[in-house]
Design a protein around this motif. Sequence first.
Motif, mmCIF file in Angstrom:
data_model
loop_
_atom_site.group_PDB
_atom_site.id
_atom_site.type_symbol
_atom_site.label_atom_id
_atom_site.label_comp_id
_atom_site.label_asym_id
_atom_site.label_seq_id
_atom_site.Cartn_x
_atom_site.Cartn_y
_atom_site.Cartn_z
ATOM 1 N N VAL A 1 55.199 35.487 -98.699
ATOM 2 C CA VAL A 1 53.743 35.318 -98.657
ATOM 3 C C VAL A 1 53.374 34.733 -97.304
ATOM 4 O O VAL A 1 53.887 33.678 -96.908
ATOM 5 C CB VAL A 1 53.247 34.395 -99.783
ATOM 6 C CG1 VAL A 1 51.732 34.338 -99.781
ATOM 7 C CG2 VAL A 1 53.763 34.867 -101.138
ATOM 8 N N ASN A 2 52.487 35.422 -96.588
ATOM 9 C CA ASN A 2 52.048 34.977 -95.269
ATOM 10 C C ASN A 2 50.538 34.850 -95.220
ATOM 11 O O ASN A 2 49.819 35.631 -95.835
ATOM 12 C CB ASN A 2 52.491 35.966 -94.185
ATOM 13 C CG ASN A 2 53.972 35.890 -93.935
ATOM 14 O OD1 ASN A 2 54.502 34.825 -93.639
ATOM 15 N ND2 ASN A 2 54.651 37.015 -94.080
ATOM 16 N N ASP A 3 50.113 33.855 -94.488
ATOM 17 C CA ASP A 3 48.699 33.629 -94.237
ATOM 18 C C ASP A 3 48.450 33.905 -92.764
ATOM 19 O O ASP A 3 48.792 33.086 -91.913
ATOM 20 C CB ASP A 3 48.336 32.184 -94.590
ATOM 21 C CG ASP A 3 46.860 31.879 -94.421
ATOM 22 O OD1 ASP A 3 46.093 32.781 -94.034
ATOM 23 O OD2 ASP A 3 46.471 30.720 -94.686
ATOM 24 N N HIS A 4 47.916 35.072 -92.468
ATOM 25 C CA HIS A 4 47.646 35.498 -91.099
ATOM 26 C C HIS A 4 48.889 35.387 -90.213
ATOM 27 O O HIS A 4 48.847 34.841 -89.115
ATOM 28 C CB HIS A 4 46.473 34.721 -90.510
ATOM 29 C CG HIS A 4 45.189 34.997 -91.221
ATOM 30 N ND1 HIS A 4 44.725 34.177 -92.221
ATOM 31 C CD2 HIS A 4 44.297 36.012 -91.128
ATOM 32 C CE1 HIS A 4 43.589 34.660 -92.694
ATOM 33 N NE2 HIS A 4 43.324 35.780 -92.057
ATOM 34 N N GLY A 5 50.024 35.877 -90.728
ATOM 35 C CA GLY A 5 51.251 35.925 -89.951
ATOM 36 C C GLY A 5 52.121 34.687 -90.042
ATOM 37 O O GLY A 5 53.229 34.678 -89.533
#
Length: 125
Positions: free
Chosen positions: A57-61
């Motif tokens: 899971v990534n938040d803007h990379g």
Amino acid sequence: MKKQLLSVMAIVGAMTLFSPVALSHSDIKPQHGGVVHSKYDLSFELVREADSVSLYVNDHGKPLATEGLTGQLMVLAAGKKSETTLYAAGVGKFTASGVQIPDGAKAVVTLTDKNKDVMTVRYSF
């Protein structure tokens, strides 16, 4: 007058194509060989492995902090449903062992935070 109108339309069109909003939700390529979906302004990559699955899971990379999150994986395959817990395996990663997702299956990932807010992402293989 016609030239001015065409110039204005070209400028507006260019601004639309290159706006940060248009660029921020482009197609995300898998980083770990899985299937990626974008939802809730996050990217979720579900990776099938021999006898386990991993969810990145990534938040803007940048990897999302997993503390305070719990996860569930439901797999629907060949008319049967199986459910398992996804365990945090470091920043931005969840895993579940003893799970196989065969071709043609559907999978549903559910992450719940400490406030009981739920994120659900659906996959088809």
